[in-house]
Design a protein around this motif. Sequence first.
Motif, PDB file in Angstrom:
ATOM      1  N   GLN A  19     -18.555 -26.997  -1.970  1.00 25.64           N
ATOM      2  CA  GLN A  19     -18.834 -26.067  -2.787  1.00 25.64           C
ATOM      3  C   GLN A  19     -17.599 -25.605  -3.645  1.00 25.64           C
ATOM      4  O   GLN A  19     -16.609 -25.231  -3.105  1.00 25.64           O
ATOM      5  N   ALA A  20     -17.503 -25.505  -5.259  1.00 20.12           N
ATOM      6  CA  ALA A  20     -16.374 -25.291  -5.830  1.00 20.12           C
ATOM      7  C   ALA A  20     -16.419 -23.557  -6.215  1.00 20.12           C
ATOM      8  O   ALA A  20     -15.420 -23.146  -6.333  1.00 20.12           O
ATOM      9  N   LEU A  21     -17.775 -23.158  -6.307  1.00 20.40           N
ATOM     10  CA  LEU A  21     -17.827 -21.896  -7.114  1.00 20.40           C
ATOM     11  C   LEU A  21     -18.642 -21.182  -6.231  1.00 20.40           C
ATOM     12  O   LEU A  21     -19.975 -21.652  -5.864  1.00 20.40           O
ATOM     13  N   TYR A  22     -18.502 -19.857  -5.918  1.00 17.89           N
ATOM     14  CA  TYR A  22     -19.598 -18.984  -5.118  1.00 17.89           C
ATOM     15  C   TYR A  22     -19.754 -17.842  -5.789  1.00 17.89           C
ATOM     16  O   TYR A  22     -19.280 -16.768  -5.929  1.00 17.89           O
ATOM     17  N   GLY A  23     -20.879 -17.900  -6.426  1.00 17.24           N
ATOM     18  CA  GLY A  23     -21.498 -16.458  -6.816  1.00 17.24           C
ATOM     19  C   GLY A  23     -20.494 -15.925  -7.875  1.00 17.24           C
ATOM     20  O   GLY A  23     -20.263 -14.546  -8.071  1.00 17.24           O
ATOM     21  N   VAL A  24     -20.110 -16.621  -8.932  1.00 15.29           N
ATOM     22  CA  VAL A  24     -19.120 -16.099 -10.043  1.00 15.29           C
ATOM     23  C   VAL A  24     -19.761 -15.413 -11.101  1.00 15.29           C
ATOM     24  O   VAL A  24     -20.518 -15.926 -11.618  1.00 15.29           O
ATOM     25  N   ASP A  25     -19.542 -13.888 -11.115  1.00 14.01           N
ATOM     26  CA  ASP A  25     -19.913 -13.272 -12.264  1.00 14.01           C
ATOM     27  C   ASP A  25     -18.989 -13.219 -13.483  1.00 14.01           C
ATOM     28  O   ASP A  25     -17.752 -12.737 -13.084  1.00 14.01           O
ATOM     29  N   LEU A  26     -19.297 -13.099 -14.713  1.00 12.40           N
ATOM     30  CA  LEU A  26     -18.403 -13.119 -15.947  1.00 12.40           C
ATOM     31  C   LEU A  26     -18.843 -12.974 -17.265  1.00 12.40           C
ATOM     32  O   LEU A  26     -20.337 -13.176 -17.348  1.00 12.40           O
ATOM     33  N   GLU A  27     -18.584 -11.849 -17.981  1.00 12.69           N
ATOM     34  CA  GLU A  27     -18.774 -11.546 -19.188  1.00 12.69           C
ATOM     35  C   GLU A  27     -17.958 -11.594 -20.462  1.00 12.69           C
ATOM     36  O   GLU A  27     -16.662 -11.194 -19.876  1.00 12.69           O
ATOM     37  N   MET A  28     -18.068 -12.213 -21.419  1.00 19.14           N
ATOM     38  CA  MET A  28     -17.402 -12.068 -22.402  1.00 19.14           C
ATOM     39  C   MET A  28     -17.985 -11.653 -23.672  1.00 19.14           C
ATOM     40  O   MET A  28     -19.085 -12.127 -24.087  1.00 19.14           O
ATOM     41  N   HIS A  29     -17.307 -11.087 -24.910  1.00 17.75           N
ATOM     42  CA  HIS A  29     -18.004 -10.639 -26.029  1.00 17.75           C
ATOM     43  C   HIS A  29     -17.513 -11.330 -27.244  1.00 17.75           C
ATOM     44  O   HIS A  29     -16.229 -12.006 -27.022  1.00 17.75           O
ATOM     45  N   GLU A  30     -18.153 -11.203 -28.513  1.00 19.31           N
ATOM     46  CA  GLU A  30     -17.747 -11.959 -29.418  1.00 19.31           C
ATOM     47  C   GLU A  30     -16.523 -11.516 -30.041  1.00 19.31           C
ATOM     48  O   GLU A  30     -16.036 -10.224 -30.018  1.00 19.31           O
ATOM     49  N   GLY A  31     -15.626 -12.610 -30.289  1.00 21.72           N
ATOM     50  CA  GLY A  31     -14.224 -12.484 -30.583  1.00 21.72           C
ATOM     51  C   GLY A  31     -13.214 -12.048 -29.506  1.00 21.72           C
ATOM     52  O   GLY A  31     -11.873 -11.902 -30.109  1.00 21.72           O
ATOM     53  N   GLU A  32     -13.565 -12.156 -28.178  1.00 20.71           N
ATOM     54  CA  GLU A  32     -12.854 -11.829 -27.385  1.00 20.71           C
ATOM     55  C   GLU A  32     -11.963 -13.086 -26.646  1.00 20.71           C
ATOM     56  O   GLU A  32     -12.505 -14.232 -26.763  1.00 20.71           O
ATOM     57  N   VAL A  33     -10.819 -12.928 -26.480  1.00 23.22           N
ATOM     58  CA  VAL A  33     -10.047 -13.872 -25.847  1.00 23.22           C
ATOM     59  C   VAL A  33      -9.785 -13.711 -24.205  1.00 23.22           C
ATOM     60  O   VAL A  33      -9.339 -12.510 -24.020  1.00 23.22           O
ATOM     61  N   LEU A  34     -10.504 -14.465 -23.610  1.00 23.03           N
ATOM     62  CA  LEU A  34     -10.376 -14.434 -22.106  1.00 23.03           C
ATOM     63  C   LEU A  34      -9.493 -15.371 -21.442  1.00 23.03           C
ATOM     64  O   LEU A  34      -9.532 -16.552 -21.813  1.00 23.03           O
TER      65      LEU A  34
END
Length: 235
Positions: A19-34
């Motif tokens: 298992q490589a990812l465990y329950g990752v939450d993420l948000e990004m909005h239009e025009g954003e650099v993350l």
Amino acid sequence: MPEPILSLNRLEAHYGDFQALYGVDLEMHEGEVLAIIGANGAGKTTLLRSVSGLMSNAAAQVVYCGTPIGALRADEIAALGIALVPEGRQLFPSLSVEENLLIGGRLNREGPWSLSAVFELFPVLKERRAYPSTALSGGQQQMVAIGRALMSNPDLILFDEISLGLAPVIIKSIYDALPGIVGDGMSAVIVEQDISKALSVSDRVYCLMEGRVSLEGPSANISREAISRAYFGVA
């Protein structure tokens, strides 16, 4: 606050029994650099592979512009406006620079990016347009990989290890080009091991450690001490 352009909802990812990812939450909005940072093996590339469809997930774990896309194929996700600049460039060695770029335009999405626009961004590629991609330096190959992704006129571009293995002068030239890439409102996710670079070009940063989010916040407000704790898991 407008709806996010991209949401990851308890994202999990596996390579067989690992298992490589465990329950990752993420948000990004239009025009954003993350920016996504973290040590080797933290899950950064796996996260981008999940967003771009190179790894299949439950549909609702990846949501793009309100549509669950986690179970879609990579070509279906590309057609929706998500482009990946993969780690290691992954150019077609039998094709010329120009032919590699033209492959990116085969989706026929409308937008500002064309062969001439890519050549304006990276003039050296115009000079070497007929060269085999294998005849280019590593930095020039990275420019082709970026140009190929831009030729699809994406709304969201994913950069995986954008500066890996490149000379500092080439890294600077690529980062100098970044404002011209995202200046028209394009959103971008940058996986980067150079923490200073990642913080300098991003609006927000997520740090991954062992497949989990260990830190998230505005890039300008996060201290180096907090990053060290999140990056290495030290108190």
